[in-house]
Design a protein around this motif. Structure first.
Motif, short mmCIF file in Angstrom:
data_model
loop_
_atom_site.label_atom_id
_atom_site.label_comp_id
_atom_site.label_asym_id
_atom_site.label_seq_id
_atom_site.Cartn_x
_atom_site.Cartn_y
_atom_site.Cartn_z
N UNK A 29 85.55 14.30 26.72
CA UNK A 29 85.92 14.94 25.46
C UNK A 29 86.67 16.21 25.80
N UNK A 30 87.87 16.32 25.30
CA UNK A 30 88.74 17.45 25.60
C UNK A 30 88.96 18.23 24.30
N UNK A 31 88.18 19.33 24.08
CA UNK A 31 88.36 20.12 22.85
C UNK A 31 89.73 20.80 22.83
N UNK A 32 90.30 20.92 21.63
CA UNK A 32 91.59 21.58 21.49
C UNK A 32 91.42 23.10 21.48
N UNK A 33 90.21 23.55 21.18
CA UNK A 33 89.90 24.98 21.16
C UNK A 33 88.78 25.23 22.16
N UNK A 34 88.99 26.17 23.08
CA UNK A 34 87.96 26.47 24.10
C UNK A 34 86.63 26.86 23.47
N UNK A 35 86.68 27.51 22.32
CA UNK A 35 85.45 27.98 21.66
C UNK A 35 84.61 26.83 21.12
N UNK A 36 85.16 25.63 21.09
CA UNK A 36 84.44 24.47 20.56
C UNK A 36 83.58 23.79 21.61
N UNK A 37 83.75 24.12 22.88
CA UNK A 37 83.01 23.44 23.94
C UNK A 37 81.50 23.56 23.74
N UNK A 38 81.01 24.77 23.53
CA UNK A 38 79.57 24.99 23.35
C UNK A 38 79.00 24.25 22.15
N UNK A 39 79.62 24.41 20.96
CA UNK A 39 79.10 23.68 19.79
C UNK A 39 79.15 22.15 19.95
N UNK A 40 80.17 21.63 20.62
CA UNK A 40 80.26 20.18 20.85
C UNK A 40 79.13 19.74 21.77
N UNK A 41 78.92 20.50 22.85
CA UNK A 41 77.84 20.17 23.78
C UNK A 41 76.49 20.18 23.06
N UNK A 42 76.26 21.17 22.22
CA UNK A 42 75.01 21.28 21.48
C UNK A 42 74.84 20.10 20.51
N UNK A 43 75.92 19.73 19.82
CA UNK A 43 75.84 18.60 18.87
C UNK A 43 75.51 17.30 19.59
N UNK A 44 76.07 17.09 20.77
CA UNK A 44 75.80 15.87 21.54
C UNK A 44 74.34 15.87 22.00
N UNK A 45 73.85 17.02 22.44
CA UNK A 45 72.46 17.10 22.90
C UNK A 45 71.48 16.86 21.75
N UNK A 46 71.83 17.29 20.54
CA UNK A 46 70.94 17.13 19.39
C UNK A 46 71.06 15.76 18.74
N UNK A 47 72.07 14.98 19.13
CA UNK A 47 72.26 13.65 18.54
C UNK A 47 71.23 12.68 19.11
N UNK A 48 71.19 11.47 18.57
CA UNK A 48 70.25 10.46 19.05
C UNK A 48 70.84 9.59 20.16
N UNK A 49 71.91 10.07 20.81
CA UNK A 49 72.52 9.31 21.90
C UNK A 49 71.64 9.29 23.15
N UNK A 50 70.86 10.33 23.35
CA UNK A 50 70.01 10.39 24.54
C UNK A 50 70.80 10.66 25.80
N UNK A 51 71.90 11.41 25.67
CA UNK A 51 72.75 11.70 26.82
C UNK A 51 72.91 13.21 26.95
N UNK A 52 72.87 13.69 28.18
CA UNK A 52 73.06 15.10 28.44
C UNK A 52 74.50 15.30 28.91
#
Length: 186
Positions: free
Chosen positions: A68-91
Protein backbone atom coordinates in the motif's frame (compact mmCIF):
# COMPACT_ATOMS: atom_id res chain seq x y z
CA UNK A 1 -48.36 -0.53 -15.44
CA UNK A 2 -48.13 -1.08 -11.69
CA UNK A 3 -47.08 -4.72 -11.93
CA UNK A 4 -44.15 -3.97 -14.25
CA UNK A 5 -42.96 -1.10 -12.05
CA UNK A 6 -43.10 -3.20 -8.89
CA UNK A 7 -41.30 -6.14 -10.54
CA UNK A 8 -38.62 -3.82 -11.96
CA UNK A 9 -38.15 -2.26 -8.53
CA UNK A 10 -37.88 -5.70 -6.92
CA UNK A 11 -35.30 -6.88 -9.48
CA UNK A 12 -33.26 -3.71 -8.97
CA UNK A 13 -33.28 -4.01 -5.17
CA UNK A 14 -32.48 -7.75 -5.30
CA UNK A 15 -29.63 -7.06 -7.72
CA UNK A 16 -28.22 -4.53 -5.24
CA UNK A 17 -28.45 -7.11 -2.44
CA UNK A 18 -26.44 -9.60 -4.54
CA UNK A 19 -23.87 -6.92 -5.40
CA UNK A 20 -23.53 -6.03 -1.72
CA UNK A 21 -22.88 -9.70 -0.92
CA UNK A 22 -20.31 -9.90 -3.72
CA UNK A 23 -18.44 -6.88 -2.28
CA UNK A 24 -18.78 -8.29 1.23
CA UNK A 25 -17.30 -11.66 0.21
CA UNK A 26 -14.40 -9.92 -1.53
CA UNK A 27 -13.41 -8.54 1.86
CA UNK A 28 -13.10 -12.02 3.38
CA UNK A 29 -9.52 -13.15 3.13
CA UNK A 30 -9.02 -16.28 1.13
CA UNK A 31 -5.78 -18.03 0.36
CA UNK A 32 -4.27 -15.13 -1.54
CA UNK A 33 -3.93 -11.36 -1.38
CA UNK A 34 -6.51 -9.21 -3.16
CA UNK A 35 -6.97 -5.42 -3.20
CA UNK A 36 -10.64 -6.00 -2.38
CA UNK A 37 -9.60 -7.07 1.12
CA UNK A 38 -8.55 -3.56 2.13
CA UNK A 39 -9.74 -1.03 -0.44
CA UNK A 40 -12.96 -0.18 1.42
CA UNK A 41 -11.32 -0.22 4.85
CA UNK A 42 -12.18 3.04 6.66
CA UNK A 43 -9.14 5.06 7.71
CA UNK A 44 -9.45 7.93 10.19
CA UNK A 45 -7.81 10.64 8.05
CA UNK A 46 -7.86 14.19 9.41
CA UNK A 47 -10.91 13.35 11.50
CA UNK A 48 -12.87 11.82 8.61
CA UNK A 49 -13.42 8.09 7.98
CA UNK A 50 -12.07 7.69 4.45
CA UNK A 51 -11.91 4.52 2.29
CA UNK A 52 -8.32 3.30 1.92
CA UNK A 53 -8.53 3.28 -1.89
CA UNK A 54 -8.98 7.09 -1.77
CA UNK A 55 -5.76 7.54 0.20
CA UNK A 56 -3.31 5.15 -1.44
CA UNK A 57 -2.55 2.86 -4.35
CA UNK A 58 -2.83 -0.84 -3.60
CA UNK A 59 -0.66 -3.42 -5.37
CA UNK A 60 -0.37 -7.20 -5.20
CA UNK A 61 3.17 -8.05 -6.36
CA UNK A 62 2.92 -11.68 -5.17
CA UNK A 63 0.10 -14.08 -4.31
CA UNK A 64 0.62 -13.63 -0.56
CA UNK A 65 1.82 -10.04 -0.40
CA UNK A 66 0.17 -6.68 -0.80
CA UNK A 67 1.79 -3.24 -0.81
CA UNK A 68 0.00 0.00 0.00
CA UNK A 69 1.56 3.24 -1.16
CA UNK A 70 -0.13 6.27 0.50
CA UNK A 71 -0.22 9.47 -1.56
CA UNK A 72 0.28 11.51 1.61
CA UNK A 73 3.08 10.64 4.06
CA UNK A 74 0.84 11.64 6.97
CA UNK A 75 -1.57 8.83 6.07
CA UNK A 76 0.89 6.01 6.80
CA UNK A 77 0.17 5.88 10.55
CA UNK A 78 -3.64 6.04 10.26
CA UNK A 79 -3.62 3.38 7.50
CA UNK A 80 -1.43 1.09 9.61
CA UNK A 81 -3.76 1.58 12.59
CA UNK A 82 -6.88 0.87 10.50
CA UNK A 83 -5.37 -2.37 9.18
CA UNK A 84 -4.40 -3.48 12.69
CA UNK A 85 -7.92 -2.77 13.99
CA UNK A 86 -9.60 -4.58 11.08
CA UNK A 87 -10.64 -8.24 11.20
CA UNK A 88 -7.94 -9.24 8.68
CA UNK A 89 -5.67 -10.59 11.41
CA UNK A 90 -2.57 -9.19 9.73
CA UNK A 91 0.14 -6.99 11.19
CA UNK A 92 1.34 -4.46 8.61
CA UNK A 93 5.03 -3.63 8.33
CA UNK A 94 6.01 -0.09 7.36
CA UNK A 95 9.05 0.54 5.18
CA UNK A 96 9.35 4.31 4.85
CA UNK A 97 6.18 5.27 2.99
CA UNK A 98 5.25 1.76 1.87
CA UNK A 99 3.04 -0.50 3.94
CA UNK A 100 3.54 -4.23 3.35
CA UNK A 101 1.00 -6.89 4.22
CA UNK A 102 2.19 -10.49 4.16
CA UNK A 103 -0.65 -13.01 4.20
CA UNK A 104 0.28 -16.22 5.99
CA UNK A 105 -1.13 -19.57 4.92
CA UNK A 106 -4.54 -20.06 6.51
CA UNK A 107 -4.85 -22.78 9.13
CA UNK A 108 -7.60 -25.38 8.83
CA UNK A 109 -9.36 -23.91 11.86
CA UNK A 110 -9.26 -20.36 10.42
CA UNK A 111 -10.58 -21.65 7.08
CA UNK A 112 -13.55 -23.22 8.87
CA UNK A 113 -14.21 -19.98 10.78
CA UNK A 114 -14.15 -18.05 7.52
CA UNK A 115 -16.52 -20.56 5.88
CA UNK A 116 -18.94 -20.02 8.77
CA UNK A 117 -18.64 -16.27 8.24
CA UNK A 118 -19.38 -16.74 4.53
CA UNK A 119 -22.42 -18.87 5.38
CA UNK A 120 -23.65 -16.14 7.73
CA UNK A 121 -23.24 -13.41 5.10
CA UNK A 122 -24.95 -15.58 2.46
CA UNK A 123 -27.89 -16.17 4.80
CA UNK A 124 -28.14 -12.43 5.48
CA UNK A 125 -28.29 -11.80 1.73
CA UNK A 126 -31.01 -14.47 1.32
CA UNK A 127 -33.02 -12.80 4.09
CA UNK A 128 -32.59 -9.42 2.41
CA UNK A 129 -33.92 -10.79 -0.89
CA UNK A 130 -36.84 -12.48 0.87
CA UNK A 131 -37.66 -9.24 2.67
CA UNK A 132 -37.75 -7.45 -0.67
CA UNK A 133 -40.12 -10.13 -1.96
CA UNK A 134 -42.33 -9.72 1.10
CA UNK A 135 -42.46 -5.93 0.64
CA UNK A 136 -43.38 -6.23 -3.03
CA UNK A 137 -46.05 -8.88 -2.36
CA UNK A 138 -47.57 -6.43 0.09
CA UNK A 139 -47.57 -3.76 -2.64
CA UNK A 140 -49.42 -6.16 -4.94
CA UNK A 141 -51.98 -6.93 -2.26
CA UNK A 142 -52.50 -3.24 -1.56
CA UNK A 143 -52.96 -2.51 -5.27
CA UNK A 144 -55.44 -5.38 -5.46
CA UNK A 145 -57.39 -4.04 -2.46
CA UNK A 146 -57.45 -0.58 -4.04
CA UNK A 147 -58.80 -2.14 -7.27
CA UNK A 148 -55.73 -0.97 -9.23
CA UNK A 149 -55.07 -4.54 -10.43
CA UNK A 150 -57.25 -7.63 -10.67
CA UNK A 151 -56.90 -10.74 -8.51
CA UNK A 152 -55.54 -12.67 -11.50
CA UNK A 153 -52.96 -9.97 -12.22
CA UNK A 154 -51.88 -9.99 -8.57
CA UNK A 155 -51.51 -13.79 -8.61
CA UNK A 156 -49.51 -13.73 -11.86
CA UNK A 157 -47.34 -10.92 -10.55
CA UNK A 158 -46.64 -12.81 -7.32
CA UNK A 159 -45.69 -15.91 -9.32
CA UNK A 160 -43.31 -13.83 -11.44
CA UNK A 161 -41.89 -12.24 -8.29
CA UNK A 162 -41.31 -15.69 -6.77
CA UNK A 163 -39.43 -16.81 -9.90
CA UNK A 164 -37.29 -13.68 -9.74
CA UNK A 165 -36.62 -14.29 -6.05
CA UNK A 166 -35.61 -17.89 -6.75
CA UNK A 167 -33.14 -16.74 -9.43
CA UNK A 168 -31.49 -14.26 -7.08
CA UNK A 169 -31.35 -16.78 -4.23
CA UNK A 170 -29.62 -19.19 -6.65
CA UNK A 171 -27.09 -16.46 -7.53
CA UNK A 172 -26.45 -15.85 -3.83
CA UNK A 173 -25.95 -19.57 -3.17
CA UNK A 174 -23.54 -19.78 -6.13
CA UNK A 175 -21.47 -16.87 -4.80
CA UNK A 176 -21.34 -18.53 -1.37
CA UNK A 177 -20.25 -21.90 -2.77
CA UNK A 178 -17.52 -20.26 -4.88
CA UNK A 179 -16.14 -18.36 -1.89
CA UNK A 180 -16.26 -21.47 0.31
CA UNK A 181 -14.37 -23.42 -2.35
CA UNK A 182 -11.77 -20.64 -2.57
CA UNK A 183 -11.37 -20.65 1.22
CA UNK A 184 -10.96 -24.42 1.49
CA UNK A 185 -8.47 -24.59 -1.37
CA UNK A 186 -4.98 -25.22 0.03
Amino acid sequence: MIVDDVLADARDRMHKAVDALRRDLTGIRGGRASPGLVEHLKVEYYGQPTPLNQLASIHVPEARMMTIQPWDRNAVGPIQKAIQQSDLGINPSVDGTTIRLVFPQLTEQRRRELVKLVEKRVEEARVAVRNIRRDEVERFRKAERNKEISTDEAARAQDELQKTTDRFIADIDKLGKEKEAELMEV
